[in-house]
Write an enzyme that holds these catalytic residues in place. Structure first.
Site, mmCIF file in Angstrom:
data_model
loop_
_atom_site.group_PDB
_atom_site.id
_atom_site.type_symbol
_atom_site.label_atom_id
_atom_site.label_comp_id
_atom_site.label_asym_id
_atom_site.label_seq_id
_atom_site.Cartn_x
_atom_site.Cartn_y
_atom_site.Cartn_z
ATOM 1 N N SER A 1 -2.596 -7.758 2.938
ATOM 2 C CA SER A 1 -2.878 -7.612 4.362
ATOM 3 C C SER A 1 -3.177 -8.982 4.972
ATOM 4 C CB SER A 1 -4.092 -6.697 4.577
ATOM 5 O OG SER A 1 -3.826 -5.414 4.059
ATOM 6 N N ARG B 1 -2.004 -5.773 -8.273
ATOM 7 C CA ARG B 1 -0.921 -6.745 -8.041
ATOM 8 C C ARG B 1 -0.934 -7.802 -9.148
ATOM 9 N NH1 ARG B 1 -2.851 -7.689 -2.042
ATOM 10 N NH2 ARG B 1 -4.748 -7.179 -3.194
ATOM 11 N N HIS C 1 0.846 -1.200 0.000
ATOM 12 C CA HIS C 1 0.000 0.000 0.000
ATOM 13 C C HIS C 1 0.888 1.260 0.000
ATOM 14 C CE1 HIS C 1 -3.049 -2.637 2.314
ATOM 15 N NE2 HIS C 1 -3.714 -2.272 1.235
ATOM 16 N N LYS D 1 -15.078 -7.474 4.343
ATOM 17 C CA LYS D 1 -14.076 -8.359 4.936
ATOM 18 C C LYS D 1 -14.176 -8.282 6.453
ATOM 19 C CE LYS D 1 -10.786 -7.246 1.293
ATOM 20 N NZ LYS D 1 -9.665 -6.380 0.954
HETATM 21 P P1 ADP Z 1 -10.057 -3.234 -0.343
HETATM 22 O O1 ADP Z 1 -10.897 -3.949 0.670
HETATM 23 O O2 ADP Z 1 -10.668 -1.934 -0.802
HETATM 24 O O3 ADP Z 1 -9.600 -4.087 -1.474
HETATM 25 P P2 ADP Z 1 -7.297 -3.275 0.586
HETATM 26 O O4 ADP Z 1 -6.676 -2.560 1.735
HETATM 27 O O5 ADP Z 1 -7.223 -4.762 0.583
HETATM 28 O O6 ADP Z 1 -8.792 -2.741 0.501
HETATM 29 O O7 ADP Z 1 -6.652 -2.769 -0.770
HETATM 30 C C1 ADP Z 1 -6.749 -1.435 -1.180
HETATM 31 C C2 ADP Z 1 -6.093 -1.311 -2.550
HETATM 32 O O8 ADP Z 1 -4.694 -1.514 -2.411
HETATM 33 C C3 ADP Z 1 -6.590 -2.319 -3.578
HETATM 34 O O9 ADP Z 1 -6.643 -1.673 -4.838
HETATM 35 C C4 ADP Z 1 -5.514 -3.376 -3.570
HETATM 36 O O10 ADP Z 1 -5.413 -4.033 -4.822
HETATM 37 C C5 ADP Z 1 -4.280 -2.522 -3.309
HETATM 38 N N1 ADP Z 1 -3.197 -3.288 -2.701
HETATM 39 C C6 ADP Z 1 -3.238 -4.086 -1.621
HETATM 40 N N2 ADP Z 1 -2.032 -4.662 -1.393
HETATM 41 C C7 ADP Z 1 -1.216 -4.203 -2.385
HETATM 42 C C8 ADP Z 1 0.148 -4.464 -2.744
HETATM 43 N N3 ADP Z 1 0.917 -5.307 -2.079
HETATM 44 N N4 ADP Z 1 0.633 -3.814 -3.807
HETATM 45 C C9 ADP Z 1 -0.148 -2.980 -4.534
HETATM 46 N N5 ADP Z 1 -1.437 -2.713 -4.273
HETATM 47 C C10 ADP Z 1 -1.969 -3.326 -3.213
#
Ligand code: ADP
Length: 162
Positions: A129, A91, A18, A42
């Protein structure tokens, strides 16, 4: 160039993946507002406040970043902040179908909001995460995946929650 971009997400917890996306967005836009989602489909390990506090901790080195929480539709939040740009991270292959579906649904909901996808360094392509939560719940080290200050806070919090 648009001035403000919004990066919404669950951030349960924020990871180096992130942060990589946020750093990139902060070089493109004058201001990046990170919206920590109140409601999420989630099941979260961390409370809204904890998630937002960890995001603040993980992004305090980036001056043009602001952290907030929001409820309701992400596109409505983007419009409320007088922005028209939503940042999402992309990703490996697995994200694509889901993110495409959300981006198209958001376009139907609010045609003025454009989703911009950024990709992280390759070493974060498989970082999530969920992976971080899985590792910490089994007592493993997450220092490769989150900043040091966050891994310390998380380790303490996780003990508390057990
Ligand atoms: P959500 O529930 O909205 O998907 P997340 O916190 O899981 O929330 O993810 C928010 C955004 O960050 C999403 O677009 C996800 O693809 C991106 N994201 C999560 N982990 C990574 C990572 N390791 N590298 C790049 N983008 C990521």
């Amino acid at each position: 160039m648009k001035e403000i971009a919004i990066y919404p997400g669950t951030f349960d917890p924020i990871t180096n993946g992130h942060i990589d996306i946020i750093e990139r967005a902060a070089t493109i836009f004058n201001k990046v507002i990170i919206g920590v989602a109140e409601e999420t489909y989630k099941e979260c390990l961390f409370t809204l406040k904890e998630r937002a506090d960890l995001v603040k901790e993980g992004t305090k080195h980036i001056p043009n970043v602001q952290v907030e929480s929001f409820s309701g539709l992400a596109v409505n939040y983007v419009l409320k902040k007088d922005s028209s740009v939503m940042i999402r991270g992309l990703r490996a292959v697995s994200d694509f179908e889901y993110e495409l579906q959300i981006a198209l649904a958001n376009r139907t909901l609010a045609g003025d909001v454009e989703t911009i996808f950024l990709i992280p360094q390759s070493k974060y392509l498989y970082l999530s995460s969920s992976l971080v939560k899985q590792i910490i719940s089994t007592g493993g080290s997450i220092k490769e995946y989150v900043p040091k200050s966050i891994s310390d806070i998380m380790a303490a919090k996780f003990k508390e929650k057990k």
